[in-house]
Write an enzyme that holds these catalytic residues in place. Structure first.
Site, mmCIF file in Angstrom:
data_model
loop_
_atom_site.group_PDB
_atom_site.id
_atom_site.type_symbol
_atom_site.label_atom_id
_atom_site.label_comp_id
_atom_site.label_asym_id
_atom_site.label_seq_id
_atom_site.Cartn_x
_atom_site.Cartn_y
_atom_site.Cartn_z
ATOM 1 N N CYS A 179 3.366 0.133 -6.685
ATOM 2 C CA CYS A 179 2.051 -0.498 -6.607
ATOM 3 C C CYS A 179 0.937 0.542 -6.793
ATOM 4 O O CYS A 179 0.718 0.995 -7.917
ATOM 5 C CB CYS A 179 1.929 -1.286 -5.299
ATOM 6 N N HIS A 186 6.289 -4.807 -5.292
ATOM 7 C CA HIS A 186 6.912 -4.168 -4.123
ATOM 8 C C HIS A 186 8.396 -4.513 -4.031
ATOM 9 O O HIS A 186 8.769 -5.456 -3.326
ATOM 10 C CB HIS A 186 6.193 -4.619 -2.848
ATOM 11 N N GLU A 207 10.649 -3.083 -2.464
ATOM 12 C CA GLU A 207 11.208 -2.840 -1.131
ATOM 13 C C GLU A 207 11.294 -4.122 -0.304
ATOM 14 O O GLU A 207 12.084 -4.216 0.632
ATOM 15 C CB GLU A 207 10.406 -1.761 -0.384
HETATM 16 N N1 GLN Z 1 -5.021 -0.761 -3.739
HETATM 17 C C1 GLN Z 1 -4.293 -1.213 -4.873
HETATM 18 C C2 GLN Z 1 -4.712 -2.608 -5.317
HETATM 19 O O1 GLN Z 1 -5.244 -3.358 -4.547
HETATM 20 C C3 GLN Z 1 -2.786 -1.164 -4.627
HETATM 21 C C4 GLN Z 1 -2.344 -2.062 -3.539
HETATM 22 C C5 GLN Z 1 -0.960 -1.749 -3.052
HETATM 23 O O2 GLN Z 1 -0.451 -0.661 -3.246
HETATM 24 N N2 GLN Z 1 -0.336 -2.684 -2.381
HETATM 25 O O3 GLN Z 1 -4.480 -2.975 -6.437
#
Ligand code: GLN
Length: 544
Positions: A381, A516, A518
């Protein structure tokens, strides 16, 4: 018709009610029953999405896009049953629904009250869509005695009364502390906690007693006598060296047998615990070890990365190695030029999800180290976004490359997209609206490029579905230039607008994903990206 097990906690918080609930779910499954797990949280936030991971730990995301309590992650990891939005209710969300109904005029003429309106709502959500299951396990957050949890306990009391003992059971998790000066385990806190429940009209049938040492027969009998339960239903819950051993331990102490006995279900035979034994064996008798640097911001609160550390452990289970985690605060790379030396000792570098500008320059440095030194790298992410910014800056020479998350910028390599496709529908994100609920959340598909590393990792799958939780996107306008410089966009949303995966074909293992993974890893089914990453770290460890 489902049977309901209500799980409460007493004496102190943090006794591991989530793991206890998940373990009971796993045990019932091992006996051949189907289960659904639900969590009721007494706080006023409508969901934990707006809470700092410092306070409440990780925000777990379901396929259907709910931001939930991290205990739902334990439920999924232990039972493999996908959790849904309908499985996590907070006081805030319940009140929001009841108040919306009041505004619509649904209760016209009536006085809307905690009892019966909130309690009825609680009973309704607990029972919704449960017919297909043998057991529904309902965990009540907080500790008995909290003002906040009273409506939940009252609703449970009423529901148990309506269902009768054949379809309901109360299990209470308590603490039996060892007092060093007396050299004794003390049962009094448990007695008081049960008394508190009795005062609310709830008689627990099973007591799960957390303790750091075996509870002698005498103490067990004493608890049974004072708390009005069968001695066999006082189940010692001793500390385990790995959470995946908990189902086995509870079984040895007779938990599943007691639950089934209560419901009049024959407990003949033994549950099939071979899967859990295999996992525990891999965790306890690894054949080697690797060290992964996790370069992030919340590195001082491990609960903020609960699913991540579990998924890394699952990757280790897949290769029979122990995975040591070196939690590195990315800011050290900003103040100390020598600090990157710390990364020389590791077999893989992971930059996890994150929010906000602080620490980003350090994360970008860590990406650069991994890329240049050919250390296995996994960006998740925010970690993927940092990898793309690193490439734009250092491979394309776009010095101002940044994310609009940190304010307006000339080169928004990562930016806010306000419209995209989901199925046949256009989804919209509001740049100025409330922060709660404006993220891309839940499972979305991605197509994997032929001949890519990631397609290999996913065993040849042409398309996948993974869970998202982010507001910003890698800007597809930079795709062609970045690809020409060597960063392959190997996974894209089906409409080709949203970059989902990037990788370097000329690197041993360098993958960034916008989602994600995970959140979907299980000890008995490690996520392919985590087993792939740890596999690459194992190779790296043997090379050096
Ligand atoms: N801050 C980033 C976004 O909002 C990544 C978010 C995250 O890693 N869950 O796109």
């Amino acid at each position: 018709m489902a049977r309901f097990v209500f799980i409460t906690g007493g004496v102190v918080s943090s006794l591991g009610k989530g793991i206890a609930s998940a373990s009971l779910g796993a045990l019932l499954q091992a006996r051949g029953y189907t289960v659904r797990l639900r969590k009721l949280d007494p706080y006023l936030n409508v969901d934990p999405g707006t809470m700092s991971p410092y306070q409440h730990g990780e925000v777990y995301v379901t396929d259907d896009g709910a931001e939930t309590d991290l205990d739902l992650g334990h439920y999924e990891r232990f039972t493999g049953v996908a959790a849904h939005k309908a499985d996590n209710w907070t006081t805030g969300r319940l009140y929001l629904d009841v108040i919306a109904a009041e505004r619509r005029g649904d209760y016209l003429g009536g006085t809307v009250q905690v009892i019966p309106h909130i309690t009825d709502k609680i009973k309704e959500v607990i029972q919704a869509d449960t017919d297909a299951y043998d057991f529904v396990l309902v965990e009540i957050g907080g500790t008995v005695g909290d003002i906040e949890s009273l409506p939940f306990l009252e609703a449970m009391r009423q529901l148990a009364n309506e269902l009768g003992p054949q379809r309901s059971l109360f299990m209470h998790l308590t603490l039996v502390p060892y007092i060093a000066s007396a050299g004794e385990l003390k049962t009094k806190p448990t007695q008081h906690s049960v008394k508190e429940l009795l005062g609310l009209g709830i008689q627990p049938q099973i007591l799960l007693c957390r303790s750091d040492r075996p509870i002698p027969e005498n103490e067990r009998r004493k608890i049974a006598l004072f708390c009005n339960v069968r001695p066999e239903s006082v189940i010692p819950a001793l500390d385990a060296s790995t959470i995946y051993e908990v189902p086995i331990k509870y079984h040895e102490e007779g938990l599943d047998e007691e639950v089934l006995r209560h419901f009049g279900l024959s407990a003949y035979g033994e549950p099939d615990m071979t899967g859990w034994e295999r996992i525990v064996h891999a965790v306890k008798q690894p054949e080697g070890e690797v060290t992964i640097a996790v370069v992030g911001k919340y590195t001082n609160l491990l609960d903020a990365y609960k699913s991540l550390s579990e998924a890394l452990a699952h990757g280790g289970i897949a290769h029979n190695v122990k995975v040591n985690l070196d939690w590195v605060d990315s800011q050290i790379f900003e103040s100390d030029a020598e600090a990157v030396a710390r990364l020389e000792k590791v077999n893989g570098i992971l930059v996890p999800g994150g929010f906000g500008e602080r620490g980003t320059e350090g994360k970008i440095e860590a990406v650069r180290f991994a890329r240049e030194r050919k250390v296995p790298f996994f960006g998740i992410c925010f970690g993927m976004q940092m990898a793309v910014i690193e490439a734009a800056r250092n491979l394309l020479g776009i010095k101002g490359a940044s994310s609009t998350e940190f304010g307006p910028c000339q080169e928004p390599v990562v930016g806010l997209l306000t419209e995209w496709q989901r199925g046949n529908e256009v989804e919209r994100r509001n740049a100025t609206g409330d922060l709660g609920g404006t993220m891309r959340l839940g499972a979305y598909p991605a197509n994997l490029a032929e001949g890519s590393l990631v397609r290999d990792v996913y065993h040849g799958a042409a398309s996948i579905r993974e869970r998202h939780r982010h507001r910003y996107e890698v800007n597809v306008a930079y795709k062609d230039r970045l690809e020409a410089a060597g960063l392959r966009f190997s996974g894209m949303s089906p409409d080709g607008v949203l970059p989902e995966i990037v990788e370097y074909p000329d690197h041993p293992w360098f993958i960034g994903v916008q989602y994600h993974p995970e959140l979907r890893s299980k000890p008995f089914d490690p996520h392919p990206l985590f087993s792939g990453f740890i596999g690459a770290a194992v190779k790296q460890a043997r090379l050096v």
